[in-house]
Design an enzyme around this catalytic site. Structure first.
Site, PDB file in Angstrom:
ATOM      1  N   CYS A 131      -4.327  -3.972   4.065  1.00  0.00           N
ATOM      2  CA  CYS A 131      -5.214  -4.949   3.240  1.00  0.00           C
ATOM      3  C   CYS A 131      -4.810  -6.532   3.306  1.00  0.00           C
ATOM      4  O   CYS A 131      -5.941  -7.044   3.646  1.00  0.00           O
ATOM      5  CB  CYS A 131      -4.877  -4.789   1.691  1.00  0.00           C
ATOM      6  SG  CYS A 131      -3.225  -4.893   1.306  1.00  0.00           S
ATOM      7  N   HIS A 238      -5.490 -11.109  -2.855  1.00  0.00           N
ATOM      8  CA  HIS A 238      -4.287 -11.477  -1.876  1.00  0.00           C
ATOM      9  C   HIS A 238      -4.871 -12.806  -1.464  1.00  0.00           C
ATOM     10  O   HIS A 238      -5.858 -13.149  -1.143  1.00  0.00           O
ATOM     11  CB  HIS A 238      -4.187 -10.535  -0.667  1.00  0.00           C
ATOM     12  CG  HIS A 238      -3.339  -9.365  -0.959  1.00  0.00           C
ATOM     13  ND1 HIS A 238      -2.786  -9.054  -2.015  1.00  0.00           N
ATOM     14  CD2 HIS A 238      -3.165  -8.220  -0.135  1.00  0.00           C
ATOM     15  CE1 HIS A 238      -2.447  -7.720  -2.092  1.00  0.00           C
ATOM     16  NE2 HIS A 238      -2.518  -7.326  -0.871  1.00  0.00           N
TER      17      HIS A 238
END
Length: 338
Positions: A131, A238
């Protein structure tokens, strides 16, 4: 138009559920969906695409009679290593979200905005990158093409959902003072400079993943990349501070122009009005958000950028579904229905 049989493996997990949401939104040309999970979840019903689907136990006998064209996997590395080859040998294109196949030189590692052409040489398994890597390379790829990247320094600030349901619960429960069960220390009110296991060289496996995967996706095994990955008390999204040194001279304005023209990127960069990417504004969105674009004054040609994306959507489910869409577009899926 051809229609395909699609399986979701790990359909009851955090990313599996997000697969279902993204598939609903994207409306692929699908004849049938099959939702697989462990024996523990088998028999459960999931409302999806306007009807109830019964979860099927993942085992070979339940795979053989379904003529599955595409299988989206998010069931962990061990399950992927065992079952991806089983699907693949029966002609199914597996798009795997785990770390099981990313380093295999015979398996494409794909972010569609960056290297969709690699889909063409798959051997029925395509790996979905980590990711944190996905959102980074969406920004790095166009800059590499424009100015040539000499060196990359990553510092990441990664949400607890990247550690799955148990990581999410550690933050939620930690607010009430409960001891952590997933992480080695409390994550509420804290930052952990430790994601995945430590390696002999002092880096963590997460950092090593980012370094390796960036090189593979950008097609440069000698690219200078280093990383520090940190878990922070954020549920979704993130964030990454990326320092980039270029081969060619460039201005901040040129960097902004390249990024603004790139598919899948939204530039949010207006410091005077306090506009910059944040996890809460990226949540449940598919785009990669870039801001805080400024010159690195310590090198001849370099910039700092701030990159934010929803790690469960673009960082996992959406990227995998985009790979499936692109494979269909490139006619790179065997049609099991014929």
């Amino acid at each position: 138009m051809k229609k395909y049989n699609v399986a979701v493996v790990g359909a009851t997990g955090m990313v599996g559920r997000k697969f279902l949401q993204v598939l609903t939104e994207r409306n692929l040309p699908v004849e049938n969906y099959f939702l697989f999970a462990s024996a523990k979840s088998a028999g459960k019903e999931i409302d999806f695409m306007g009807k109830k689907h019964t979860v099927i136990e993942l085992c070979e006998k339940n795979i053989l009679d379904k003529k599955i064209d595409i299988a989206l996997f998010s069931a962990g590395g061990d399950i992927s290593k065992e079952y991806a080859p089983i699907f693949a040998k029966h002609g199914t294109l597996v798009i795997d979200n785990s770390n099981a196949w990313r380093r295999d030189p015979n398996v494409p590692l794909v972010v569609p905005e960056c290297n969709a052409e690699d889909i063409k040489w798959h051997k029925n398994i395509i790996a979905n990158p980590n990711c944190s890597t996905i959102q980074a390379v969406v920004a790095l790829k166009p800059l590499n093409e424009a100015f040539g990247i000499k060196r990359v320094i990553y510092s990441t600030y990664q949400a607890v959902s990247g550690a799955g349901v148990k990581g999410f619960e550690d933050l939620k429960n930690g607010i009430n003072g409960e001891a952590p069960k997933k992480f080695p220390y409390p994550i509420f009110g804290n930052c952990l400079p430790h994601i995945d296991v430590f390696l002999d060289n002092g880096y963590t496996k997460e950092e090593d993943k980012m370094i390796f995967e960036t090189r593979k996706i950008l097609g440069n095994p000698n690219l200078k990349v280093t990383a520090t990955c940190v878990r922070v008390p954020v549920y979704y999204g993130h964030s990454e501070s990326i320092n980039i040194e270029f081969e060619k001279p460039c201005t901040v304005a040129q960097v902004k122009e390249v990024l603004a023209k790139t598919e899948g990127i939204v530039v949010v960069d207006d410091g005077a009005n306090l506009l910059y990417p944040m996890p809460i504004t990226a949540e449940n969105k598919d785009e990669v958000f870039v801001g805080r674009i400024r010159k690195d004054e310590t090198v001849d040609s370099g910039v700092n950028i701030w990159v934010v994306a929803d790690n469960i959507r673009k960082g996992a489910a959406t990227n995998a579904v985009q790979i499936a869409q692109k494979a269909i577009e490139l006619d790179a899926v065997k049609d099991q229905l014929n």
